[in-house]
Write a protein that holds these residues in place. Structure first.
Motif, PDB file in Angstrom:
ATOM      1  N   VAL A 249       0.813  -1.206   0.000  1.00  0.00           N
ATOM      2  CA  VAL A 249       0.000   0.000   0.000  1.00  0.00           C
ATOM      3  C   VAL A 249       0.854   1.267   0.000  1.00  0.00           C
ATOM      4  CG1 VAL A 249      -0.254   0.400   2.495  1.00  0.00           C
ATOM      5  CG2 VAL A 249      -2.188   0.856   0.970  1.00  0.00           C
ATOM      6  N   THR A 250       2.159   1.123   0.169  1.00  0.00           N
ATOM      7  CA  THR A 250       3.034   2.290   0.281  1.00  0.00           C
ATOM      8  C   THR A 250       2.999   3.209  -0.941  1.00  0.00           C
ATOM      9  OG1 THR A 250       4.504   1.179   1.856  1.00  0.00           O
ATOM     10  CG2 THR A 250       5.406   3.065   0.654  1.00  0.00           C
ATOM     11  N   PRO A 251       3.045   2.702  -2.182  1.00  0.00           N
ATOM     12  CA  PRO A 251       3.026   3.647  -3.311  1.00  0.00           C
ATOM     13  C   PRO A 251       1.805   4.551  -3.328  1.00  0.00           C
ATOM     14  CG  PRO A 251       3.735   1.488  -4.060  1.00  0.00           C
ATOM     15  CD  PRO A 251       3.252   1.311  -2.646  1.00  0.00           C
ATOM     16  N   GLU A 252       0.617   3.990  -3.059  1.00  0.00           N
ATOM     17  CA  GLU A 252      -0.601   4.811  -3.052  1.00  0.00           C
ATOM     18  C   GLU A 252      -0.592   5.806  -1.893  1.00  0.00           C
ATOM     19  OE1 GLU A 252      -0.524   1.581  -3.457  1.00  0.00           O
ATOM     20  OE2 GLU A 252      -1.864   0.947  -5.084  1.00  0.00           O
ATOM     21  N   LEU A 253      -0.188   5.340  -0.704  1.00  0.00           N
ATOM     22  CA  LEU A 253      -0.159   6.229   0.455  1.00  0.00           C
ATOM     23  C   LEU A 253       0.861   7.346   0.244  1.00  0.00           C
ATOM     24  CD1 LEU A 253      -0.937   6.866   3.441  1.00  0.00           C
ATOM     25  CD2 LEU A 253       1.066   5.495   4.074  1.00  0.00           C
ATOM     26  N   PHE A 254       2.053   6.974  -0.180  1.00  0.00           N
ATOM     27  CA  PHE A 254       3.081   7.988  -0.415  1.00  0.00           C
ATOM     28  C   PHE A 254       2.634   8.972  -1.483  1.00  0.00           C
ATOM     29  CE2 PHE A 254       6.710   9.271  -3.114  1.00  0.00           C
ATOM     30  CZ  PHE A 254       7.330  10.135  -2.222  1.00  0.00           C
ATOM     31  N   GLY A 255       2.031   8.462  -2.551  1.00  0.00           N
ATOM     32  CA  GLY A 255       1.569   9.346  -3.617  1.00  0.00           C
ATOM     33  C   GLY A 255       0.547  10.344  -3.124  1.00  0.00           C
ATOM     34  N   LEU A 256      -0.393   9.879  -2.295  1.00  0.00           N
ATOM     35  CA  LEU A 256      -1.414  10.779  -1.755  1.00  0.00           C
ATOM     36  C   LEU A 256      -0.786  11.812  -0.828  1.00  0.00           C
ATOM     37  CD1 LEU A 256      -4.528  11.128  -1.901  1.00  0.00           C
ATOM     38  CD2 LEU A 256      -4.648   9.869   0.252  1.00  0.00           C
ATOM     39  N   SER A 257       0.200  11.372  -0.056  1.00  0.00           N
ATOM     40  CA  SER A 257       0.890  12.300   0.842  1.00  0.00           C
ATOM     41  C   SER A 257       1.646  13.359   0.040  1.00  0.00           C
ATOM     42  CB  SER A 257       1.861  11.517   1.735  1.00  0.00           C
ATOM     43  OG  SER A 257       2.436  12.349   2.721  1.00  0.00           O
ATOM     44  N   LEU A 258       2.274  12.947  -1.053  1.00  0.00           N
ATOM     45  CA  LEU A 258       2.987  13.900  -1.904  1.00  0.00           C
ATOM     46  C   LEU A 258       2.014  14.906  -2.523  1.00  0.00           C
ATOM     47  CD1 LEU A 258       5.978  14.314  -2.926  1.00  0.00           C
ATOM     48  CD2 LEU A 258       5.215  13.211  -5.043  1.00  0.00           C
ATOM     49  N   GLU A 259       0.831  14.423  -2.885  1.00  0.00           N
ATOM     50  CA  GLU A 259      -0.191  15.338  -3.412  1.00  0.00           C
ATOM     51  C   GLU A 259      -0.665  16.302  -2.334  1.00  0.00           C
ATOM     52  OE1 GLU A 259      -2.361  12.781  -6.953  1.00  0.00           O
ATOM     53  OE2 GLU A 259      -2.760  12.223  -4.867  1.00  0.00           O
ATOM     54  N   GLY A 260      -0.760  15.822  -1.100  1.00  0.00           N
ATOM     55  CA  GLY A 260      -1.135  16.709  -0.005  1.00  0.00           C
ATOM     56  C   GLY A 260      -0.096  17.783   0.231  1.00  0.00           C
ATOM     57  N   LEU A 261       1.171  17.424   0.034  1.00  0.00           N
ATOM     58  CA  LEU A 261       2.268  18.375   0.219  1.00  0.00           C
ATOM     59  C   LEU A 261       2.399  19.329  -0.957  1.00  0.00           C
ATOM     60  CD1 LEU A 261       4.858  18.969   2.074  1.00  0.00           C
ATOM     61  CD2 LEU A 261       6.094  17.598   0.373  1.00  0.00           C
ATOM     62  N   ASN A 262       1.884  18.943  -2.144  1.00  0.00           N
ATOM     63  CA  ASN A 262       2.172  19.625  -3.403  1.00  0.00           C
ATOM     64  C   ASN A 262       3.664  19.466  -3.712  1.00  0.00           C
ATOM     65  OD1 ASN A 262       1.874  21.137  -5.762  1.00  0.00           O
ATOM     66  ND2 ASN A 262       2.184  23.095  -4.699  1.00  0.00           N
ATOM     67  N   GLY A 263       4.100  18.186  -3.670  1.00  0.00           N
ATOM     68  CA  GLY A 263       5.516  17.896  -3.770  1.00  0.00           C
ATOM     69  C   GLY A 263       6.016  17.720  -5.190  1.00  0.00           C
ATOM     70  N   ASN A 264       7.296  17.398  -5.262  1.00  0.00           N
ATOM     71  CA  ASN A 264       8.009  17.308  -6.527  1.00  0.00           C
ATOM     72  C   ASN A 264       8.200  15.845  -6.925  1.00  0.00           C
ATOM     73  OD1 ASN A 264       9.964  17.535  -8.649  1.00  0.00           O
ATOM     74  ND2 ASN A 264      10.552  19.540  -7.819  1.00  0.00           N
ATOM     75  N   VAL A 265       7.891  15.517  -8.188  1.00  0.00           N
ATOM     76  CA  VAL A 265       7.983  14.138  -8.673  1.00  0.00           C
ATOM     77  C   VAL A 265       9.390  13.766  -9.150  1.00  0.00           C
ATOM     78  CG1 VAL A 265       5.550  14.110  -9.370  1.00  0.00           C
ATOM     79  CG2 VAL A 265       7.308  14.791 -11.037  1.00  0.00           C
TER      80      VAL A 265
END
Length: 562
Positions: A249-265
């Motif tokens: 589940v880590t990729p989905e959770l991390f991805g959502l967290s990055l979206e919450g941060l407005n992070g860099n890909v």
């Protein structure tokens, strides 16, 4: 072992439909047992079948063993004692198995199973006992134990008739689980206690009601039942299933967290990772990019940080190492479940390349159509599995650490550009300011559980048993680490979803990734947006439960998503 861990891990596997095929039954052959097979039998009550060819191996090994005893060949646990008593002859066959010799062998076996029944503490959960019996039955079907075929049949009957021995949960040092596994042998003899349909009763009445013939142990039966790592291997299997869901589940959770941060890909692009090509990292990065397919993060936005905190940038490497360590642990467990951990090893048609050496020649037996050798071994040593479990524990600990740090950054308006502690506009209270503490408490627990235990112990049995691995303890700790990490992940999910909602309030057209949006939508079906302060304990529990059962692509034995 907490029942909550078992329940949540069971839910995780239920989320993977490919794992369930209980109705057709599962045939054990000593060679092809998988993690899913073990779980299907233990939890879904799949019928256990035995491959005829595997049972023939059991029969031949038993024939060879008894032939050796009849010829007066010293056999550990059969004609001589065990442990420090290996120098004591149990009976003198004088070249044949006399009635007196047979009676002496039976008495020794009965006493061995009784005397080794020394487990302490609360009973193991029934499902774990069933997992252990599946594993031991399969390793017995390798055909190198020398036990009576009835021993294999009894494992099968106990499993199929749902008669589960009561096995204390503590008391093994990880060099064969002799003081725990012996309780299963006691039940086979009609002694001790069992669980039937959730109710405890004496073993004798349970066997009689089920029409099961009690075991009269002889030869190497007792040693074959009690000298096995199947108990701790069941705990290892439990730990791998729990950690598999965390990793999945880590990729989905991390991805959502990055979206919450407005992070860099940028840190998990194929191009940026090519400059440091650690094995598997490109596949891991691909799973993260896949989770974010279609996300707003792929579109340039003024003000987006060029460099995010390390816990975001390095997660691709941390996840990759967790995958690699999981694959290594699975490989070691697979070997453990599909090979013999018996001492001595009864090998039919053993290789004779060193038979000219008199030291080696003494182990060989010829009896009619069956020939082979009975070798003293150290096959009971599970250290390869234990070390893999401990390494996986460290890797999951790093996943938990990064998650905690990411969550703390999501609460910090300096990094997100959102409100402090992710407070809603109408919330003038604490918002998420206080709930960082349980996450830190879980991480502290993980730090203590990561400490290696494989070197902890004391020489025993007259100092002849002077090593230990504590595999059950290491595996139990890993399962607890997985549970702690699931709570940590649940709190990150609470923060990430809150951050997403706050961004959507500013930009209703905000687009999430295809997979991250599925996780977000599923989560919002369980835990609502926090518009004002409330009691969070139920939210935290529901977050953990959702992640335990959230469907994700399972890892295969190489640590990749299928």
């Amino acid at each position: 072992m907490k029942k909550s861990i078992l329940a949540l891990t069971s839910a995780a596997l239920l989320a993977s439909p490919a794992a369930w095929s209980a109705n057709s039954g599962i045939t054990l052959d000593g060679q092809t047992l998988t993690l899913d097979d073990v779980w299907n039998i233990a939890y879904a009550n799949a019928e256990v079948k035995i491959a005829p060819a595997a049972m023939k191996k059991v029969e031949d090994a038993n024939h060879l063993l008894m032939a050796a005893a009849g010829k007066g060949i010293p056999v550990y646990g059969l004609t001589v004692g065990v442990g420090l008593n290996k120098d004591k002859s149990l009976f003198d066959t004088h070249g044949k198995l006399t009635p007196e010799a047979i009676a002496a062998s039976k008495a020794f076996n009965i006493n061995a199973l009784r005397a080794h029944g020394a487990g302490i503490g609360p009973a193991m959960p029934d499902a774990l006992v069933r997992m252990a019996m599946v594993i031991r039955l399969n390793t017995l079907l390798v055909g190198k134990t020398g036990a009576q075929p009835q021993v294999a049949t009894l494992y099968q009957q106990l499993l199929n008739k749902h008669i589960t021995p009561v096995v204390p949960s503590r008391g093994t040092v990880g060099e064969a689980d002799i003081t725990l596994a012996s309780h299963i042998g006691d039940v086979m003899m009609g002694e001790w206690r069992v669980h039937v349909n959730g109710h405890e009763q004496d073993a004798a009445s349970a066997l009689q009601q089920a029409g099961i013939t009690k075991l009269e142990p002889i030869g190497k039966d007792a040693l074959s039942i009690l000298s096995t790592n199947a108990i701790s291997a069941a705990y290892s299997a439990q730990a791998l299933l729990a950690t598999q869901q965390i990793i999945n589940v880590t990729p989905e959770l991390f991805g959502l967290s990055l979206e919450g941060l407005n992070g860099n890909v940028a840190p998990f692009l194929e191009q940026s990772l090519s400059v440091r090509p650690f094995p598997g990292v490109q596949d891991t990065a691909k799973s993260i990019r896949s989770a974010l397919k279609g996300s707003y993060l792929w579109q340039h936005q003024d003000g987006r940080a060029l460099q995010d905190p390390l816990s975001y940038r390095t997660t691709v490497f941390v996840l990759n190492e967790a995958r690699k360590e999981w694959a290594e642990a699975y490989q070691m467990l697979s070997i453990q479940m599909n090979s013999s951990d018996d001492n001595p090893a009864v090998i039919v048609n053993a290789d004779k390349s060193l038979i000219d050496n008199s030291q080696v020649a003494q182990y060989y037996v010829q009896d009619g159509k069956v020939s082979g050798a009975i070798f003293p071994t150290s096959s009971f040593e599970p250290l390869p599995l234990t070390l893999a479990i401990q390494n996986l524990s460290v890797a999951v600990g790093h996943l938990a650490h990064n998650s905690v740090q990411r969550t703390l950054h999501l609460s910090d308006d300096h990094f997100t550009g959102l409100s402090r502690f992710l407070a809603a506009e109408e919330n003038n209270g604490h918002a998420f300011g206080a709930i960082q503490k349980p996450q830190i408490a879980m991480l502290t627990d993980i730090h203590s559980l990561i400490n290696p235990v494989s070197l902890d112990g004391q020489p025993m049995a007259g100092s002849i048993e002077d090593t230990y691995t504590n595999n059950q303890l290491a595996s139990t700790r890993l399962t607890q680490i997985a549970e702690d990490t699931r709570y940590i992940y649940g709190l990150e999910l609470l923060h990430a979803s809150q951050a997403i909602d706050l961004r959507k309030h500013k930009n209703p057209d905000l687009k999430l990734g295809e997979q991250t949006n599925k996780l977000y939508s599923a989560y919002r079906g369980k835990v609502k947006f926090v518009d004002k302060d409330r009691i969070y304990s139920d939210d935290i529990e529901n977050s953990s439960r959702l992640l335990a059962a959230y469907p994700a692509l399972p890892l295969n034995r190489w640590g990749h998503n299928e």
